[in-house]
Design an enzyme around this catalytic site. Structure first.
Site, mmCIF file in Angstrom:
data_model
loop_
_atom_site.group_PDB
_atom_site.id
_atom_site.type_symbol
_atom_site.label_atom_id
_atom_site.label_comp_id
_atom_site.label_asym_id
_atom_site.label_seq_id
_atom_site.Cartn_x
_atom_site.Cartn_y
_atom_site.Cartn_z
ATOM 1 N N HIS A 11 -19.587 -12.650 -22.603
ATOM 2 C CA HIS A 11 -20.492 -11.490 -22.678
ATOM 3 C C HIS A 11 -21.705 -11.903 -23.508
ATOM 4 O O HIS A 11 -21.617 -12.778 -24.374
ATOM 5 C CB HIS A 11 -19.738 -10.345 -23.353
ATOM 6 C CG HIS A 11 -20.425 -9.028 -23.338
ATOM 7 N ND1 HIS A 11 -21.445 -8.700 -24.208
ATOM 8 C CD2 HIS A 11 -20.227 -7.925 -22.570
ATOM 9 C CE1 HIS A 11 -21.830 -7.464 -23.974
ATOM 10 N NE2 HIS A 11 -21.116 -6.968 -22.986
ATOM 11 N N ASP A 53 -13.827 -12.977 -28.993
ATOM 12 C CA ASP A 53 -14.300 -11.673 -28.536
ATOM 13 C C ASP A 53 -13.110 -10.992 -27.880
ATOM 14 O O ASP A 53 -12.729 -11.306 -26.754
ATOM 15 C CB ASP A 53 -15.446 -11.873 -27.542
ATOM 16 C CG ASP A 53 -15.859 -10.585 -26.842
ATOM 17 O OD1 ASP A 53 -15.281 -9.516 -27.132
ATOM 18 O OD2 ASP A 53 -16.755 -10.649 -25.968
ATOM 19 N N GLN A 113 -12.070 -6.997 -24.499
ATOM 20 C CA GLN A 113 -11.305 -6.733 -23.284
ATOM 21 C C GLN A 113 -9.846 -7.155 -23.420
ATOM 22 O O GLN A 113 -9.063 -6.986 -22.479
ATOM 23 C CB GLN A 113 -11.936 -7.472 -22.096
ATOM 24 C CG GLN A 113 -13.372 -7.093 -21.803
ATOM 25 C CD GLN A 113 -13.523 -5.660 -21.336
ATOM 26 O OE1 GLN A 113 -12.574 -5.033 -20.877
ATOM 27 N NE2 GLN A 113 -14.737 -5.132 -21.445
ATOM 28 N N LYS A 162 -13.116 1.010 -26.247
ATOM 29 C CA LYS A 162 -12.465 0.454 -25.059
ATOM 30 C C LYS A 162 -10.944 0.601 -25.126
ATOM 31 O O LYS A 162 -10.241 0.222 -24.188
ATOM 32 C CB LYS A 162 -12.845 -1.020 -24.883
ATOM 33 C CG LYS A 162 -14.336 -1.241 -24.609
ATOM 34 C CD LYS A 162 -14.644 -2.704 -24.402
ATOM 35 C CE LYS A 162 -16.145 -2.957 -24.365
ATOM 36 N NZ LYS A 162 -16.798 -2.425 -23.161
ATOM 37 N N CYS A 170 -23.681 -7.564 -18.512
ATOM 38 C CA CYS A 170 -24.040 -8.299 -19.744
ATOM 39 C C CYS A 170 -23.451 -9.710 -19.717
ATOM 40 O O CYS A 170 -22.930 -10.208 -20.717
ATOM 41 C CB CYS A 170 -23.567 -7.552 -20.992
ATOM 42 S SG CYS A 170 -24.419 -5.999 -21.271
#
Length: 406
Positions: free
Chosen positions: A121, A198, A201, A224, A361
Site C-alpha cells: 500500500h 503493515d 489487512q 478495518k 492506493c
C-alpha cells in the site's frame, strides 16, 4: 450464530440501496461497526467524558481506566509482552510514519538498504521513499512471482548485511497475498535488520501473535476490524521503542519541561502527545471484545470458505480476469474485459452491491499487473455465499449492459 443474527448486530447492513437489499463487499476499505462498538463510544460521551491521566476527579478516573483498559485488550489480542509496547495512533498510516520519522530517519544512513515489495500500500512505500531521500539509504524491491506471491529465496536474495529495514504487508489489499512474515522476520534478523509489518489487512481477519511472528513493528487500524475510524495501533518491541524519538511534542508526552530542554514520559505515553483518541480507543477495545467472541480462527475459516466460493463462481463467468494467488485473504480483485472497473462498480451499486474500484492506493502494483485499476470485492464475518451470488449476478448484468454499449 447465524449470518442473519450476525448481520443484525450491524445496523448499517439492514437497509436497501437503490431499491435492493445492501450487499456490502468493501470491508478491506473499512468494515462496518457492530452495535456494541457504537454503544461503547456513546456511553463514554454520555457518562464518562473527561480527559485521561490528568485529573483526579471521578470522571477522569473512569475515562483513564477505560482508555488504559483498551490498551490492555490490544496487548492481549496481539500477545504483546507489555502494554508499554502498545501505542495508540490515528491508524496504520500514522503508525508507519512514526517508525519512519522516529526510528529510520535517526538510525539509517547512506549505503543502508530498505527492502520492500511492489504489493505494498502507498502507506508502506512513501514513508520509506522519504527516509531514503533524507538519509541517503536506498530502496530495494523483493521480486514477486507471477501469481503475486514472494518466495523465501527471493527474500534471501534481496536482504543483505546492508539491509537495515524490511517493510512488508501481512496481507495484500489488492491480491490477498498472505506473506510469510515469521520466516521473513527470521531472515531479516539474521542480517541485523528490523522488520516493519503493515497489518491493516491482516489483524482483522486472522489470529496475530506478534511474539510468534517476532516482528519488530506491527501497525494496524481500528476501522478495518469493526472499530471506529481515526484510531489504530503501533506495536513495537520495547527495546526499539525506547531508542525511538517521538514525532509529536507537547502536553501529555512529557516528564519535565524546562525553558531550554525537556524530558519524555516512559513508554507508551512518550508517543501519545496531546489529548489522545479516547473514545476511539474505547471503541477499539469493544471491537476486540466483539471479534474475540467469535474467535479469529473461526473468522479466518469462514472468510476462506467464502473467498474460495467467490473464486469458483467468478471463474465460471467468461471475460473475467482474477488477480492474485489461489490461496489468499478474504478478497477477490478482478476486471471485466473491456469494462473500466469504475463502470463495473457503478452498475453493481445500482444493484445494491458495494465494491471498491480504482488503484487501491497501490499504483506500483497496478503497473506490475499492467492495468490502471481493478474492482475488488472483500469479505468479512457478516458475508456469506448469497452475497457472492448477488455479486456474480451483478457482474453478469454489467457484462450484458456494456456488451450492448461496446
Amino acid at each position: 450464530m447465524t449470518i442473519k443474527s450476525i448481520r443484525e448486530e450491524f445496523p448499517v447492513l439492514n437497509q436497501e440501496v437503490n431499491g435492493h437489499p445492501l450487499v456490502y463487499l468493501d470491508s478491506a476499505a473499512t468494515s462496518q461497526k457492530p452495535i456494541s462498538v457504537i454503544e461503547s463510544m456513546d456511553a463514554y460521551y454520555r457518562n464518562h467524558n473527561s480527559n485521561v491521566h490528568r485529573g483526579v476527579h471521578t470522571l477522569g478516573t473512569r475515562a483513564t481506566d477505560q482508555y488504559e483498559g483498551a490498551r490492555e485488550k490490544v496487548k492481549q489480542f496481539i500477545n504483546a509482552r507489555s502494554t508499554a509496547e502498545v501505542i495508540f495512533t490515528r491508524g496504520t498510516t500514522t503508525a508507519l510514519n512514526m517508525v519512519a520519522y522516529g526510528y529510520a530517519r535517526h538510525f539509517l544512513k547512506e549505503g543502508d538498504e530498505i527492502a520492500l515489495t511492489q504489493m505494498e500500500h502507498h502507506s508502506n512505500i512513501i514513508p520509506w521513499q522519504q527516509v531514503a531521500k533524507y538519509t541517503g539509504a536506498t530502496l530495494k524491491y523483493i521480486p514477486m512471482e507471477e501469481d503475486g506471491t514472494i518466495t523465501l529465496d527471493s527474500v534471501r536474495s534481496a536482504v543483505s548485511d546492508n539491509t537495515k529495514m524490511v517493510a512488508m504487508t501481512h496481507v495484500s489489499n489488492v491480491l490477498g497475498t498472505i506473506n510469510p512474515i515469521k520466516e521473513v522476520a527470521k531472515i531479516a534478523h539474521e542480517h541485523g535488520a528490523i522488520i516493519v509489518v503493515d497489518g491493516a489487512q491482516g489483524i482483522p481477519h486472522m489470529q496475530v501473535d506478534v511474539q510468534d511472528l517476532d516482528c519488530d513493528f506491527y501497525a494496524f487500524s481500528g476501522h478495518k476490524m469493526c472499530g471506529p475510524t481515526g484510531v489504530g495501533v503501533l506495536y513495537g518491541k520495547k527495546a526499539i521503542l525506547e531508542k525511538m524519538e517521538p514525532v509529536e511534542f507537547g502536553g501529555e508526552m512529557i516528564d519535565f519541561v524546562d525553558l531550554y530542554d525537556s524530558t519524555w514520559k516512559e513508554l507508551p505515553w512518550k508517543f501519545e502527545g496531546g489529548t489522545p483518541i479516547i473514545a476511539g480507543a474505547i471503541g477499539l477495545g469493544a471491537a476486540i471484545d466483539f471479534l474475540s467472541e467469535f474467535g479469529m480462527d473461526n473468522i479466518a475459516e469462514h472468510e476462506q470458505k467464502i473467498t474460495k466460493y467467490a473464486q469458483e463462481k467468478l471463474s465460471e463467468v467468461d471475460g473475467i480476469t482474477i488477480y492474485g494467488p489461489k490461496e489468499r485473504g478474504g478478497l477477490v480483485t478482478f476486471n471485466i474485459d473491456g469494462v473500466h472497473p469504475h463502470d463495473t462498480a457503478t452498475v453493481l451499486d445500482a444493484e445494491g452491491i458495494a465494491v471498491r474500484a480504482g488503484h487501491h492506493c497501490a499504483q506500483p502494483l497496478m503497473k506490475w499487473l499492467d492495468v490502471t485499476a481493478t474492482a475488488r470485492a472483500s469479505f468479512y464475518l457478516y458475508n456469506d455465499e448469497s452475497d457472492v451470488d448477488r455479486l456474480v449476478e451483478g457482474i453478469r448484468r454489467a457484462k450484458e449492459y456494456f456488451g450492448d454499449v461496446i
